[in-house]
Design an enzyme around this catalytic site. Sequence first.
Site, short mmCIF file in Angstrom:
data_model
loop_
_atom_site.label_atom_id
_atom_site.label_comp_id
_atom_site.label_asym_id
_atom_site.label_seq_id
_atom_site.Cartn_x
_atom_site.Cartn_y
_atom_site.Cartn_z
N PHE A 50 -3.26 6.27 3.26
CA PHE A 50 -4.31 5.84 4.20
C PHE A 50 -3.74 5.67 5.60
O PHE A 50 -4.32 6.11 6.58
CB PHE A 50 -4.91 4.52 3.72
CG PHE A 50 -6.04 4.02 4.57
CD1 PHE A 50 -5.82 3.07 5.56
CD2 PHE A 50 -7.33 4.51 4.40
CE1 PHE A 50 -6.86 2.61 6.35
CE2 PHE A 50 -8.39 4.05 5.20
CZ PHE A 50 -8.14 3.10 6.17
N ASP A 81 -7.58 -7.59 0.83
CA ASP A 81 -6.66 -7.65 1.97
C ASP A 81 -7.43 -7.17 3.20
O ASP A 81 -8.29 -6.27 3.07
CB ASP A 81 -5.43 -6.74 1.75
CG ASP A 81 -5.71 -5.33 2.25
OD1 ASP A 81 -6.25 -4.52 1.45
OD2 ASP A 81 -5.42 -5.05 3.45
N ASP A 107 0.86 -1.17 0.00
CA ASP A 107 0.00 0.00 0.00
C ASP A 107 0.90 1.23 0.00
O ASP A 107 2.07 1.16 0.40
CB ASP A 107 -0.95 -0.01 1.22
CG ASP A 107 -2.13 0.93 1.02
OD1 ASP A 107 -3.05 0.93 1.85
OD2 ASP A 107 -2.12 1.68 0.01
C1 2YW Z 1 -10.00 -6.63 13.62
O1 2YW Z 1 -10.18 -5.89 12.40
C2 2YW Z 1 -9.75 -4.59 12.40
O2 2YW Z 1 -9.22 -4.06 13.34
C3 2YW Z 1 -9.97 -3.85 11.14
C4 2YW Z 1 -9.48 -2.53 11.02
C5 2YW Z 1 -9.72 -1.81 9.84
C6 2YW Z 1 -10.41 -2.43 8.79
C7 2YW Z 1 -10.75 -1.69 7.56
C8 2YW Z 1 -9.57 -1.35 6.72
N1 2YW Z 1 -10.15 -0.54 5.66
C9 2YW Z 1 -9.44 0.03 4.72
N2 2YW Z 1 -8.12 -0.16 4.51
C10 2YW Z 1 -7.82 0.68 3.48
C11 2YW Z 1 -6.60 0.96 2.85
C12 2YW Z 1 -6.56 1.95 1.85
N3 2YW Z 1 -5.37 2.26 1.26
C13 2YW Z 1 -5.32 3.24 0.32
N4 2YW Z 1 -4.13 3.55 -0.25
N5 2YW Z 1 -6.43 3.94 -0.06
C14 2YW Z 1 -7.65 3.66 0.47
O3 2YW Z 1 -8.64 4.33 0.10
C15 2YW Z 1 -7.75 2.63 1.47
C16 2YW Z 1 -8.97 2.32 2.07
C17 2YW Z 1 -8.99 1.35 3.08
N6 2YW Z 1 -9.99 0.93 3.86
C18 2YW Z 1 -10.88 -3.74 8.90
C19 2YW Z 1 -10.65 -4.45 10.08
#
Ligand code: 2YW
Length: 373
Positions: free
Chosen positions: A97, A267, A93
């Site tokens: 973010f 992921d 990544d």
């Molecule tokens: C126990 O589980 C957890 O703690 C947990 C924490 C966060 C997520 C959600 C993660 N969501 C997410 N990751 C991301 C990574 C991203 N990277 C880029 N460059 N641009 C994005 O627009 C983006 C959006 C995302 N949305 C899911 C699970």
Amino acid sequence: MTQSFQFSLLATDGAARRGEVSMPRGTIRTPAFMPVGTAGTVKAMYMDQVRDLGADIILGNTYHLMLRPGAERVARLGGLHEFARWPHPILTDSGGFQVMSLAQLRKLSEKGVTFKSHIDGVVHEMSPERSIEIQGLLGSDIQMQLDECVALPAERDVIERSMELSLRWADRCKIAFGDQPGRAMFGIVQGGDDEALRVRSAEALTGLDLKGYAVGGLAVGEPQPVMLAMLDAVCPALPQHKPRYLMGVGTPDDIVKSVQRGIDMFDCVMPTRAGRHGLAYTRHGKINLRNARHAEDSRPLDAESDCPAARDYSRAYLHHLVKAGEALGGMLLTWNNLSYYQSLMQGLRDAIEAGRLADHAAALAEGWARGDL
Ligand SMILES: COC(=O)c1ccc(CCNc2nc3cc4nc(N)[nH]c(=O)c4cc3[nH]2)cc1
């Protein structure tokens, strides 16, 4: 072995796709789940275990690795594959973010993001060009553009300006990426929860003729129907013959519903982070091993699983390890969870090939709903 990056569609079932991404370091069977290896390690797992569970690719994070141990240092040590002993494909990544979710004092401008490290407070500047440079130094096989993930809810004009900034950054990243044979750079579709802006972003990125397309800006707390509605708008606006990667997703149910809408790659920290917190993902649904009801339950998590963590240990023992804060608790539950996620993906790949995805999805949901008898 191929020296180039190629995606081939092997079968479809409705909007769902069974495909393969072939790269010099290996082939990625899609739909694919990428275990998260944020700082060059999939927490609580040996890389051989991760591979044995069926992972074709793992994710690494630019933000974490640039802060510690440093991208130039990883390059001097032979790159991330050598450093972490993972010879297969790695997707990284781009850091934007993570900056917005982890760093202190961050400032975003046309130029890029400026932030203070959450580790030692050192100030860093990251432009689209520097993010791609870092990913190249790491040796990343699939590099993500630097983008801005706007926090929802947001006004439409805020979402629009943010989406347009990410498009300008996509162009700068494509130029900075240049020509890295056998590697790919993916664009990231933004546009918040606005279907028209999502389509505009997808169409503009398609015009850049990139190797693959991620859908960002989701899995940020929006209800599942909103996420799915965005996929219904975005996937038809993306090229049929290029991979689509939904970032940060998700639960088993999120993954199934997103595969049915045309997503190829996923992921999520869910299986690993939740595992370290005592939560088991099984075909009967989630089991929280912290709960006292497991204290004398001699059954394993899943007697029919071929994963020793699911088959050979009692829930009572897992409950004990979790309550005692023993490292083995997180290790066994992470092992179980990643095994379950990879078997979920294998089941989806098989179902699409056989043209029976709808029935398979219904059977999965029934198992999760039936719970843990
Ligand atoms: C126990 O589980 C957890 O703690 C947990 C924490 C966060 C997520 C959600 C993660 N969501 C997410 N990751 C991301 C990574 C991203 N990277 C880029 N460059 N641009 C994005 O627009 C983006 C959006 C995302 N949305 C899911 C699970």
